[in-house]
Design a protein around this motif. Structure first.
Motif, PDB file in Angstrom:
ATOM      1  N   HIS A  16      -5.150  17.743  13.171  1.00 19.09           N
ATOM      2  CA  HIS A  16      -5.290  17.293  14.556  1.00 19.09           C
ATOM      3  C   HIS A  16      -4.683  15.906  14.662  1.00 19.09           C
ATOM      4  CE1 HIS A  16      -7.957  20.540  15.741  1.00 19.09           C
ATOM      5  NE2 HIS A  16      -8.544  20.390  14.569  1.00 19.09           N
ATOM      6  N   TYR A  17      -3.855  15.695  15.642  1.00 15.44           N
ATOM      7  CA  TYR A  17      -3.242  14.394  15.866  1.00 15.44           C
ATOM      8  C   TYR A  17      -3.936  13.722  17.031  1.00 15.44           C
ATOM      9  CZ  TYR A  17       0.273  16.262  12.785  1.00 15.44           C
ATOM     10  OH  TYR A  17       0.908  16.813  11.712  1.00 15.44           O
ATOM     11  N   ARG A  18      -4.414  12.517  16.786  1.00 13.05           N
ATOM     12  CA  ARG A  18      -5.059  11.779  17.868  1.00 13.05           C
ATOM     13  C   ARG A  18      -4.009  11.317  18.862  1.00 13.05           C
ATOM     14  NH1 ARG A  18     -10.329  10.576  17.396  1.00 13.05           N
ATOM     15  NH2 ARG A  18     -11.221  10.848  15.341  1.00 13.05           N
ATOM     16  N   SER A  19      -4.350  11.413  20.113  1.00 15.27           N
ATOM     17  CA  SER A  19      -3.456  10.921  21.151  1.00 15.27           C
ATOM     18  C   SER A  19      -4.249   9.968  22.033  1.00 15.27           C
ATOM     19  CB  SER A  19      -2.898  12.074  21.980  1.00 15.27           C
ATOM     20  OG  SER A  19      -3.949  12.774  22.613  1.00 15.27           O
ATOM     21  N   GLU A  20      -3.544   9.234  22.821  1.00 18.00           N
ATOM     22  CA  GLU A  20      -4.201   8.296  23.734  1.00 18.00           C
ATOM     23  C   GLU A  20      -5.024   9.095  24.731  1.00 18.00           C
ATOM     24  OE1 GLU A  20      -5.572   4.970  25.161  1.00 18.00           O
ATOM     25  OE2 GLU A  20      -4.131   4.944  23.537  1.00 18.00           O
ATOM     26  N   ARG A  21      -6.311   8.858  24.760  1.00 10.18           N
ATOM     27  CA  ARG A  21      -7.187   9.592  25.680  1.00 10.18           C
ATOM     28  C   ARG A  21      -7.225   8.962  27.069  1.00 10.18           C
ATOM     29  NH1 ARG A  21     -11.576  13.038  23.407  1.00 10.18           N
ATOM     30  NH2 ARG A  21     -11.142  13.200  21.194  1.00 10.18           N
ATOM     31  N   VAL A  22      -6.926   7.685  27.175  1.00 13.89           N
ATOM     32  CA  VAL A  22      -7.020   6.984  28.454  1.00 13.89           C
ATOM     33  C   VAL A  22      -5.650   6.926  29.102  1.00 13.89           C
ATOM     34  CG1 VAL A  22      -7.610   4.808  29.579  1.00 13.89           C
ATOM     35  CG2 VAL A  22      -8.981   5.624  27.668  1.00 13.89           C
ATOM     36  N   SER A  23      -5.608   7.258  30.377  1.00 12.95           N
ATOM     37  CA  SER A  23      -4.360   7.173  31.128  1.00 12.95           C
ATOM     38  C   SER A  23      -4.641   6.514  32.481  1.00 12.95           C
ATOM     39  CB  SER A  23      -3.747   8.557  31.324  1.00 12.95           C
ATOM     40  OG  SER A  23      -4.646   9.399  32.013  1.00 12.95           O
ATOM     41  N   ALA A  24      -3.599   5.928  33.039  1.00 19.78           N
ATOM     42  CA  ALA A  24      -3.713   5.262  34.343  1.00 19.78           C
ATOM     43  C   ALA A  24      -2.949   6.064  35.385  1.00 19.78           C
ATOM     44  CB  ALA A  24      -3.159   3.849  34.270  1.00 19.78           C
ATOM     45  N   VAL A  25      -3.598   6.264  36.530  1.00 20.03           N
ATOM     46  CA  VAL A  25      -2.981   6.962  37.651  1.00 20.03           C
ATOM     47  C   VAL A  25      -3.282   6.162  38.908  1.00 20.03           C
ATOM     48  CG1 VAL A  25      -2.899   9.100  38.988  1.00 20.03           C
ATOM     49  CG2 VAL A  25      -3.315   9.194  36.519  1.00 20.03           C
ATOM     50  N   ASN A  26      -2.243   5.658  39.543  1.00 24.25           N
ATOM     51  CA  ASN A  26      -2.401   4.871  40.776  1.00 24.25           C
ATOM     52  C   ASN A  26      -3.403   3.735  40.609  1.00 24.25           C
ATOM     53  OD1 ASN A  26      -0.544   6.465  42.168  1.00 24.25           O
ATOM     54  ND2 ASN A  26      -2.130   7.895  42.814  1.00 24.25           N
TER      55      ASN A  26
ATOM     56  N   GLY B 114     -10.683  19.743  27.873  1.00 22.96           N
ATOM     57  CA  GLY B 114      -9.616  19.893  28.861  1.00 22.96           C
ATOM     58  C   GLY B 114      -9.918  19.293  30.217  1.00 22.96           C
ATOM     59  N   THR B 115     -10.953  18.470  30.307  1.00 28.34           N
ATOM     60  CA  THR B 115     -11.265  17.831  31.583  1.00 28.34           C
ATOM     61  C   THR B 115     -10.711  16.420  31.618  1.00 28.34           C
ATOM     62  OG1 THR B 115     -13.398  16.971  30.855  1.00 28.34           O
ATOM     63  CG2 THR B 115     -13.380  19.181  31.818  1.00 28.34           C
ATOM     64  N   LEU B 116     -10.537  15.912  32.804  1.00 31.70           N
ATOM     65  CA  LEU B 116     -10.107  14.540  33.022  1.00 31.70           C
ATOM     66  C   LEU B 116     -11.259  13.819  33.702  1.00 31.70           C
ATOM     67  CD1 LEU B 116      -7.514  12.969  32.478  1.00 31.70           C
ATOM     68  CD2 LEU B 116      -6.817  13.430  34.814  1.00 31.70           C
ATOM     69  N   GLU B 117     -11.831  12.838  33.027  1.00 29.47           N
ATOM     70  CA  GLU B 117     -13.023  12.140  33.519  1.00 29.47           C
ATOM     71  C   GLU B 117     -12.625  10.809  34.142  1.00 29.47           C
ATOM     72  OE1 GLU B 117     -16.127  13.587  33.208  1.00 29.47           O
ATOM     73  OE2 GLU B 117     -15.103  15.311  32.315  1.00 29.47           O
ATOM     74  N   GLY B 118     -13.221  10.474  35.257  1.00 31.29           N
ATOM     75  CA  GLY B 118     -12.939   9.221  35.926  1.00 31.29           C
ATOM     76  C   GLY B 118     -13.062   9.415  37.412  1.00 31.29           C
ATOM     77  N   PRO B 119     -12.584   8.519  38.201  1.00 27.84           N
ATOM     78  CA  PRO B 119     -11.794   7.333  37.842  1.00 27.84           C
ATOM     79  C   PRO B 119     -12.669   6.140  37.446  1.00 27.84           C
ATOM     80  CG  PRO B 119     -11.961   7.461  40.216  1.00 27.84           C
ATOM     81  CD  PRO B 119     -12.682   8.676  39.653  1.00 27.84           C
ATOM     82  N   PHE B 120     -12.056   5.242  36.695  1.00 27.20           N
ATOM     83  CA  PHE B 120     -12.663   3.974  36.309  1.00 27.20           C
ATOM     84  C   PHE B 120     -11.740   2.853  36.763  1.00 27.20           C
ATOM     85  CE2 PHE B 120     -13.942   7.237  33.317  1.00 27.20           C
ATOM     86  CZ  PHE B 120     -15.317   7.161  33.410  1.00 27.20           C
ATOM     87  N   PHE B 121     -12.312   1.695  37.049  1.00 26.51           N
ATOM     88  CA  PHE B 121     -11.526   0.591  37.576  1.00 26.51           C
ATOM     89  C   PHE B 121     -10.720  -0.141  36.503  1.00 26.51           C
ATOM     90  CE2 PHE B 121     -14.843   1.005  40.876  1.00 26.51           C
ATOM     91  CZ  PHE B 121     -14.003   1.308  41.933  1.00 26.51           C
ATOM     92  N   THR B 122     -11.197  -0.101  35.251  1.00 22.76           N
ATOM     93  CA  THR B 122     -10.485  -0.793  34.181  1.00 22.76           C
ATOM     94  C   THR B 122     -10.347   0.124  32.974  1.00 22.76           C
ATOM     95  OG1 THR B 122     -12.464  -1.692  33.113  1.00 22.76           O
ATOM     96  CG2 THR B 122     -11.477  -3.028  34.878  1.00 22.76           C
ATOM     97  N   ARG B 123      -9.373  -0.174  32.117  1.00 19.14           N
ATOM     98  CA  ARG B 123      -9.189   0.568  30.875  1.00 19.14           C
ATOM     99  C   ARG B 123     -10.439   0.417  29.998  1.00 19.14           C
ATOM    100  NH1 ARG B 123      -5.540   2.904  27.624  1.00 19.14           N
ATOM    101  NH2 ARG B 123      -3.863   2.649  29.113  1.00 19.14           N
TER     102      ARG B 123
ATOM    103  N   TYR C 280      -8.184   4.464  36.069  1.00 21.42           N
ATOM    104  CA  TYR C 280      -8.132   4.946  34.695  1.00 21.42           C
ATOM    105  C   TYR C 280      -8.992   6.185  34.519  1.00 21.42           C
ATOM    106  CZ  TYR C 280      -5.829   0.570  33.771  1.00 21.42           C
ATOM    107  OH  TYR C 280      -4.934  -0.468  33.793  1.00 21.42           O
ATOM    108  N   PHE C 281      -8.497   7.078  33.674  1.00 25.33           N
ATOM    109  CA  PHE C 281      -9.161   8.340  33.378  1.00 25.33           C
ATOM    110  C   PHE C 281      -9.098   8.568  31.873  1.00 25.33           C
ATOM    111  CE2 PHE C 281      -7.450   8.549  37.590  1.00 25.33           C
ATOM    112  CZ  PHE C 281      -8.384   9.237  38.339  1.00 25.33           C
ATOM    113  N   PHE C 282     -10.016   9.391  31.345  1.00 25.43           N
ATOM    114  CA  PHE C 282      -9.867   9.809  29.956  1.00 25.43           C
ATOM    115  C   PHE C 282      -9.916  11.325  29.878  1.00 25.43           C
ATOM    116  CE2 PHE C 282     -14.488   9.136  30.216  1.00 25.43           C
ATOM    117  CZ  PHE C 282     -14.999  10.255  29.573  1.00 25.43           C
ATOM    118  N   ALA C 283      -9.141  11.861  28.942  1.00 25.00           N
ATOM    119  CA  ALA C 283      -9.067  13.299  28.732  1.00 25.00           C
ATOM    120  C   ALA C 283     -10.045  13.698  27.643  1.00 25.00           C
ATOM    121  CB  ALA C 283      -7.653  13.690  28.332  1.00 25.00           C
ATOM    122  N   THR C 284     -10.631  14.877  27.782  1.00 19.05           N
ATOM    123  CA  THR C 284     -11.587  15.379  26.801  1.00 19.05           C
ATOM    124  C   THR C 284     -10.982  16.556  26.041  1.00 19.05           C
ATOM    125  OG1 THR C 284     -12.610  17.025  28.245  1.00 19.05           O
ATOM    126  CG2 THR C 284     -13.485  14.758  28.347  1.00 19.05           C
ATOM    127  N   ARG C 285     -11.566  16.880  24.889  1.00 18.51           N
ATOM    128  CA  ARG C 285     -11.136  18.059  24.130  1.00 18.51           C
ATOM    129  C   ARG C 285     -11.354  19.334  24.926  1.00 18.51           C
ATOM    130  NH1 ARG C 285     -13.505  17.230  18.026  1.00 18.51           N
ATOM    131  NH2 ARG C 285     -11.947  15.722  17.360  1.00 18.51           N
TER     132      ARG C 285
END
Length: 72
Positions: free
Chosen positions: A14-24, A34-43, A27-32
């Motif tokens: 398994h290769y770790r990838s960046e779980r946190v991404s920024a959209v507009n 397959g969900t995208l959790e957020g939004p959050f105001f800061t990384r 910030y959101f984080f991806a889960t194993r």
């Protein structure tokens, strides 16, 4: 990372990838799962909630396993 999760049929790499991404600017984080959790105001908030999410999933698994053992 070589390992096997409970849901994997066989061990594999398994290769770790960046779980946190920024959209507009949010910030959101991806889960194993397959969900995208957020939004959050800061990384930082997204990263902190990633840890909280993982702890919650581990606890849920422990509770499920405990219930199965109690009913066996």
């Amino acid at each position: 990372m070589f390992g096997k999760r409970d849901i994997d049929p066989v061990p594999r790499t398994h290769y770790r990838s960046e779980r946190v991404s920024a959209v507009n600017g949010q910030y959101f984080f991806a889960t194993r799962e397959g969900t995208l959790e957020g939004p959050f105001f800061t990384r930082y908030d997204a990263e902190r909630h990633t840890e909280i999410y993982i702890q919650r999933m581990v606890k849920a698994k422990q509770l499920i396993n405990h219930q199965r053992q109690a009913h066996a």
